[in-house]
Design a protein around this motif. Structure first.
Motif: not given
Length: 329
Positions: A93-94, A113-115, A162-163
């Motif tokens: 989501v963006v 961090l998202l990983r 987001a990807l």
């Protein structure tokens, strides 16, 4: 099963309005009413409408941020609000006005961090990140704190964020708002490639009609919380915007051409180039070209399709007259 399925989706909000000096009265506002549509895997769909039409409310219900007041919704086989955490691993989501990046950290550290948050295998994360960095040209500012990035640079970072977990669906709410022309072109090119090569489904809300023209093969138009039209962009053009413009370049200047079934909208170069508007239901472009050629030698011709802004404007006009067409997908 459709990737997104919404049936009779409804969302209301309760407001309290002051009545007299001491009393407040409850008032129900309907933001979305009986919205139904389905989106298949691999589609690119534009979800458009004026401010207050219900676009963002719909998106928030699809992503689990809001619970529907009524109706049925499934996204990637899940009920969004009830299984929001699981759904987050399947969609990206963006939001153009909100950030999922850490403001004071370098961009690369936000990606790391998202990983961890999405528990993405290190090798898969590295492959996706390398691809995004190359295609979105983010190398020069990967180590720059997010707060120091330009809007265009930050938006490229938002799309990448987001990807990174490999979502099947990418939802974009006003992704190009405020971007300069170069940044918009770069982002559109990347998203088109993502859909073509990865098969990622795109659902896009935007006020930038160039986004729709470039990316979306299908259009869902909403106004006052209800769907006005849903169908292929080409089909909507043919259904509600029947006029086309024939641009003719003549070998010599002539007075404005008066031809049955057509009107001269614009004349250039003393009459050597003329723009003729005609109704495609009553007159074909071939017949009009033949009629022009009988009046003056023709050097070149081209047919202009109605712009998407004209299509949407016409849909709103038809809504006011309650003469909306039914467009088959």
């Amino acid at each position: 099963m459709s990737l997104i399925e919404a049936r009779d989706l409804r969302r209301t909000f309760t407001l309290r309005r002051k009545v007299g000096r001491f009393r407040r009265q409850r008032h129900e506002v309907v933001a979305v009413e009986d919205v139904s549509f389905a989106i298949e895997a691999g589609e690119t769909v534009g979800y458009v409408g004026p401010n207050g039409a219900g676009k963002s409310t719909t998106i928030k219900m699809l992503t689990g941020i809001l619970v529907p007041t009524g109706g049925f919704v499934r996204v990637c086989g899940l009920e969004p609000a009830a299984r929001r955490r699981e759904l987050a691993g399947r969609i990206g989501v963006v939001f153009g006005q909100r950030s999922q990046l850490w403001w004071d950290l370098p961009l690369l550290e936000s990606f790391d961090l998202l990983r961890d948050i999405f528990r993405v295998p290190r090798a898969a994360h590295a492959d996706r990140l390398d691809e995004c960095v190359e295609l979105l040209e983010m190398g020069p500012f990967l180590h720059t704190p997010v707060r120091q990035l330009s809007l265009g640079q930050r938006m490229r970072g938002e799309v990448t964020a987001a990807l990174l977990h490999g979502p099947r669906l990418l939802v974009l709410d006003e992704p190009t708002i405020g971007l300069d022309l170069e940044s918009k072109v770069r982002l559109r090119r990347f998203l088109a490639r993502l859909n073509a090569e990865r098969g990622t489904t795109l659902l896009l809300t935007t006020h930038d009609l160039d986004d729709i023209e470039t990316l979306c093969r299908r259009l869902v138009v909403i106004d006052h919380g209800r769907v006005l039209a849903d169908g292929p962009l080409a089909g909507l053009r043919a259904e509600v915007a029947r006029e086309r413009t024939l641009v003719v370049d003549l070998e010599r200047p002539v007075p404005p051409l008066e031809l049955p079934g057509a009107r001269v909208a614009h004349v250039e170069n003393d009459g050597s180039r003329q723009h003729l508007v005609f109704d495609r239901e009553r007159l074909t472009a071939a017949a009009l070209i033949t009629a022009v050629a009988e009046r003056a030698p023709v050097h070149d011709v081209s047919v202009l399709e109605p712009e998407i802004a004209d299509v949407i404007r016409r849909l709103y006009e038809l809504r006011e007259s309650r003469a909306l067409p039914v467009v088959d997908r």
